[in-house]
Design a protein around this motif. Structure first.
Motif, PDB file in Angstrom:
ATOM      1  N   SER A   1       0.814  -1.221   0.000  1.00  0.00           N
ATOM      2  CA  SER A   1       0.000   0.000   0.000  1.00  0.00           C
ATOM      3  C   SER A   1       0.846   1.269   0.000  1.00  0.00           C
ATOM      4  CB  SER A   1      -0.950   0.011   1.200  1.00  0.00           C
ATOM      5  OG  SER A   1      -0.254   0.327   2.398  1.00  0.00           O
ATOM      6  N   MET A   2       2.126   1.156   0.329  1.00  0.00           N
ATOM      7  CA  MET A   2       3.003   2.327   0.433  1.00  0.00           C
ATOM      8  C   MET A   2       3.903   2.531  -0.789  1.00  0.00           C
ATOM      9  SD  MET A   2       2.106   3.821   3.170  1.00  0.00           S
ATOM     10  CE  MET A   2       3.452   4.967   3.431  1.00  0.00           C
ATOM     11  N   MET A   3       3.635   1.829  -1.888  1.00  0.00           N
ATOM     12  CA  MET A   3       4.487   1.938  -3.076  1.00  0.00           C
ATOM     13  C   MET A   3       4.610   3.383  -3.568  1.00  0.00           C
ATOM     14  SD  MET A   3       5.678  -1.063  -4.037  1.00  0.00           S
ATOM     15  CE  MET A   3       5.343  -2.793  -3.715  1.00  0.00           C
ATOM     16  N   SER A   4       3.520   4.116  -3.605  1.00  0.00           N
ATOM     17  CA  SER A   4       3.558   5.495  -4.086  1.00  0.00           C
ATOM     18  C   SER A   4       4.444   6.362  -3.202  1.00  0.00           C
ATOM     19  CB  SER A   4       2.138   6.061  -4.138  1.00  0.00           C
ATOM     20  OG  SER A   4       2.174   7.398  -4.545  1.00  0.00           O
ATOM     21  N   SER A   5       4.336   6.194  -1.890  1.00  0.00           N
ATOM     22  CA  SER A   5       5.161   6.952  -0.950  1.00  0.00           C
ATOM     23  C   SER A   5       6.637   6.578  -1.106  1.00  0.00           C
ATOM     24  CB  SER A   5       4.696   6.690   0.484  1.00  0.00           C
ATOM     25  OG  SER A   5       5.525   7.355   1.397  1.00  0.00           O
ATOM     26  N   MET A   6       6.913   5.279  -1.242  1.00  0.00           N
ATOM     27  CA  MET A   6       8.295   4.835  -1.436  1.00  0.00           C
ATOM     28  C   MET A   6       8.858   5.415  -2.730  1.00  0.00           C
ATOM     29  SD  MET A   6       8.346   0.871  -0.123  1.00  0.00           S
ATOM     30  CE  MET A   6       6.729   0.332  -0.656  1.00  0.00           C
ATOM     31  N   ASN A   7       8.042   5.439  -3.775  1.00  0.00           N
ATOM     32  CA  ASN A   7       8.472   5.993  -5.050  1.00  0.00           C
ATOM     33  C   ASN A   7       8.836   7.472  -4.890  1.00  0.00           C
ATOM     34  OD1 ASN A   7       8.784   5.347  -7.954  1.00  0.00           O
ATOM     35  ND2 ASN A   7       7.279   6.987  -8.179  1.00  0.00           N
ATOM     36  N   GLY A   8       7.995   8.238  -4.209  1.00  0.00           N
ATOM     37  CA  GLY A   8       8.268   9.652  -3.983  1.00  0.00           C
ATOM     38  C   GLY A   8       9.541   9.870  -3.181  1.00  0.00           C
ATOM     39  N   GLY A   9       9.738   9.071  -2.138  1.00  0.00           N
ATOM     40  CA  GLY A   9      10.950   9.187  -1.326  1.00  0.00           C
ATOM     41  C   GLY A   9      12.201   8.875  -2.115  1.00  0.00           C
ATOM     42  N   TRP A  10      12.145   7.835  -2.937  1.00  0.00           N
ATOM     43  CA  TRP A  10      13.324   7.465  -3.719  1.00  0.00           C
ATOM     44  C   TRP A  10      13.571   8.415  -4.887  1.00  0.00           C
ATOM     45  CZ3 TRP A  10      17.486   5.169  -2.454  1.00  0.00           C
ATOM     46  CH2 TRP A  10      17.468   4.252  -1.406  1.00  0.00           C
ATOM     47  N   ILE A  11      12.508   8.995  -5.451  1.00  0.00           N
ATOM     48  CA  ILE A  11      12.721  10.013  -6.496  1.00  0.00           C
ATOM     49  C   ILE A  11      13.496  11.175  -5.884  1.00  0.00           C
ATOM     50  CG2 ILE A  11      11.564  11.786  -7.882  1.00  0.00           C
ATOM     51  CD1 ILE A  11       9.448   9.636  -8.566  1.00  0.00           C
ATOM     52  N   GLY A  12      13.082  11.623  -4.697  1.00  0.00           N
ATOM     53  CA  GLY A  12      13.798  12.700  -4.019  1.00  0.00           C
ATOM     54  C   GLY A  12      15.229  12.326  -3.690  1.00  0.00           C
ATOM     55  N   THR A  13      15.442  11.099  -3.252  1.00  0.00           N
ATOM     56  CA  THR A  13      16.792  10.628  -2.937  1.00  0.00           C
ATOM     57  C   THR A  13      17.649  10.582  -4.196  1.00  0.00           C
ATOM     58  OG1 THR A  13      15.969   9.346  -1.061  1.00  0.00           O
ATOM     59  CG2 THR A  13      18.100   8.685  -1.965  1.00  0.00           C
ATOM     60  N   PHE A  14      17.098  10.051  -5.281  1.00  0.00           N
ATOM     61  CA  PHE A  14      17.846   9.999  -6.539  1.00  0.00           C
ATOM     62  C   PHE A  14      18.113  11.411  -7.081  1.00  0.00           C
ATOM     63  CE2 PHE A  14      16.991   5.394  -8.213  1.00  0.00           C
ATOM     64  CZ  PHE A  14      17.713   4.889  -7.151  1.00  0.00           C
ATOM     65  N   ASP A  15      17.171  12.347  -6.871  1.00  0.00           N
ATOM     66  CA  ASP A  15      17.419  13.737  -7.270  1.00  0.00           C
ATOM     67  C   ASP A  15      18.640  14.282  -6.532  1.00  0.00           C
ATOM     68  OD1 ASP A  15      15.185  13.701  -8.932  1.00  0.00           O
ATOM     69  OD2 ASP A  15      13.935  14.917  -7.585  1.00  0.00           O
ATOM     70  N   LYS A  16      18.721  14.004  -5.232  1.00  0.00           N
ATOM     71  CA  LYS A  16      19.871  14.473  -4.441  1.00  0.00           C
ATOM     72  C   LYS A  16      21.165  13.818  -4.913  1.00  0.00           C
ATOM     73  CE  LYS A  16      19.327  14.751   0.054  1.00  0.00           C
ATOM     74  NZ  LYS A  16      18.890  14.392   1.426  1.00  0.00           N
ATOM     75  N   LEU A  17      21.113  12.525  -5.238  1.00  0.00           N
ATOM     76  CA  LEU A  17      22.306  11.845  -5.761  1.00  0.00           C
ATOM     77  C   LEU A  17      22.719  12.454  -7.094  1.00  0.00           C
ATOM     78  CD1 LEU A  17      24.479   9.652  -5.831  1.00  0.00           C
ATOM     79  CD2 LEU A  17      22.724   8.048  -6.669  1.00  0.00           C
ATOM     80  N   GLU A  18      21.753  12.745  -7.959  1.00  0.00           N
ATOM     81  CA  GLU A  18      22.060  13.344  -9.253  1.00  0.00           C
ATOM     82  C   GLU A  18      22.749  14.699  -9.079  1.00  0.00           C
ATOM     83  OE1 GLU A  18      19.706  12.800 -13.181  1.00  0.00           O
ATOM     84  OE2 GLU A  18      18.677  14.305 -11.958  1.00  0.00           O
ATOM     85  N   THR A  19      22.246  15.519  -8.177  1.00  0.00           N
ATOM     86  CA  THR A  19      22.859  16.822  -7.901  1.00  0.00           C
ATOM     87  C   THR A  19      24.271  16.643  -7.343  1.00  0.00           C
ATOM     88  OG1 THR A  19      20.710  17.850  -7.523  1.00  0.00           O
ATOM     89  CG2 THR A  19      22.623  18.953  -6.555  1.00  0.00           C
ATOM     90  N   PHE A  20      24.417  15.724  -6.398  1.00  0.00           N
ATOM     91  CA  PHE A  20      25.727  15.439  -5.795  1.00  0.00           C
ATOM     92  C   PHE A  20      26.747  15.053  -6.871  1.00  0.00           C
ATOM     93  CE2 PHE A  20      28.631  12.179  -4.075  1.00  0.00           C
ATOM     94  CZ  PHE A  20      29.293  12.934  -3.112  1.00  0.00           C
ATOM     95  N   LEU A  21      26.362  14.152  -7.763  1.00  0.00           N
ATOM     96  CA  LEU A  21      27.271  13.704  -8.819  1.00  0.00           C
ATOM     97  C   LEU A  21      27.576  14.832  -9.811  1.00  0.00           C
ATOM     98  CD1 LEU A  21      25.684  10.192  -9.424  1.00  0.00           C
ATOM     99  CD2 LEU A  21      27.947  10.638  -8.406  1.00  0.00           C
ATOM    100  N   ALA A  22      26.570  15.633 -10.139  1.00  0.00           N
ATOM    101  CA  ALA A  22      26.755  16.735 -11.092  1.00  0.00           C
ATOM    102  C   ALA A  22      27.686  17.816 -10.555  1.00  0.00           C
ATOM    103  CB  ALA A  22      25.406  17.343 -11.463  1.00  0.00           C
ATOM    104  N   GLN A  23      27.706  17.974  -9.240  1.00  0.00           N
ATOM    105  CA  GLN A  23      28.560  18.985  -8.612  1.00  0.00           C
ATOM    106  C   GLN A  23      29.962  18.458  -8.361  1.00  0.00           C
ATOM    107  OE1 GLN A  23      26.221  19.970  -5.145  1.00  0.00           O
ATOM    108  NE2 GLN A  23      24.963  21.433  -6.281  1.00  0.00           N
ATOM    109  N   GLY A  24      30.236  17.275  -8.876  1.00  0.00           N
ATOM    110  CA  GLY A  24      31.581  16.713  -8.717  1.00  0.00           C
ATOM    111  C   GLY A  24      31.786  16.059  -7.371  1.00  0.00           C
ATOM    112  N   GLY A  25      30.677  15.848  -6.643  1.00  0.00           N
ATOM    113  CA  GLY A  25      30.761  15.214  -5.323  1.00  0.00           C
ATOM    114  C   GLY A  25      31.186  13.787  -5.393  1.00  0.00           C
TER     115      GLY A  25
END
Length: 163
Positions: A139-163
């Motif tokens: 029942s929490m798939m949508s919430s998990m998806n939203g949390g991981w999209i946000g997490t992957f967004d942060k990873l993408e920014t981290f990698l793009a900034q040379g982190g």
């Protein structure tokens, strides 16, 4: 009803670099967690049968502790761990929200070369869960998806900034 959650994204960084972001505790702490959250790595023993103990501070002021027990490390292709909620001392505890939730989840993260970058695919599957816990998980798939999209967004920014 699905018995597993899966999310995937291609990052514009080579596989070794993305692997490092997941396996270096200093780097992991800089990007892990949903939007607005911060992560603190408390203990990190990166080897099969080792573990990660972390604290996640939410944007709403909430605090969650987690503990991952590594099952398999296959650099730079695959990570497998058992994931649980914990307390500050690292003891495995029930989820900090009012619904039946699996005490343990099997987490598999794969890293594959794709289009000059790296495809990361994360899969979660409840371990030894009751039917009620499995239903809550589904029942929490949508919430998990939203949390991981946000997490992957942060990873993408981290990698793009040379982190």
């Amino acid at each position: 009803m699905s018995d597993r959650f899966q999310i995937s994204r291609v990052f514009r960084a080579d596989r070794g670099r993305v692997w490092q972001a997941w396996t270096d505790p200093a780097q992991f702490a800089l990007w892990f967690g949903p939007r607005g959250s911060t992560c603190e790595v408390l203990s990190f023993d990166f080897r099969p049968s080792g573990y990660l103990h972390s604290r996640l501070d939410g944007a709403d002021g909430s605090v969650m502790w987690g503990k991952n027990f590594y099952r398999s490390l296959e650099p730079p292709d695959r990570l497998v761990w058992e994931q649980s909620f914990s307390n500050a001392q690292g003891d495995i505890v029930p989820a900090p929200f009012p619904m039946p939730w699996p005490l343990r989840m099997l987490t598999t993260v794969t890293f594959e070369d794709e289009d000059g970058g790296t495809r990361v695919t994360l899969t979660w599957k409840p371990l030894d869960a009751t039917p009620e816990e499995e239903a809550s998980f589904a029942s929490m798939m949508s919430s998990m998806n939203g949390g991981w999209i946000g997490t992957f967004d942060k990873l993408e920014t981290f990698l793009a900034q040379g982190g």
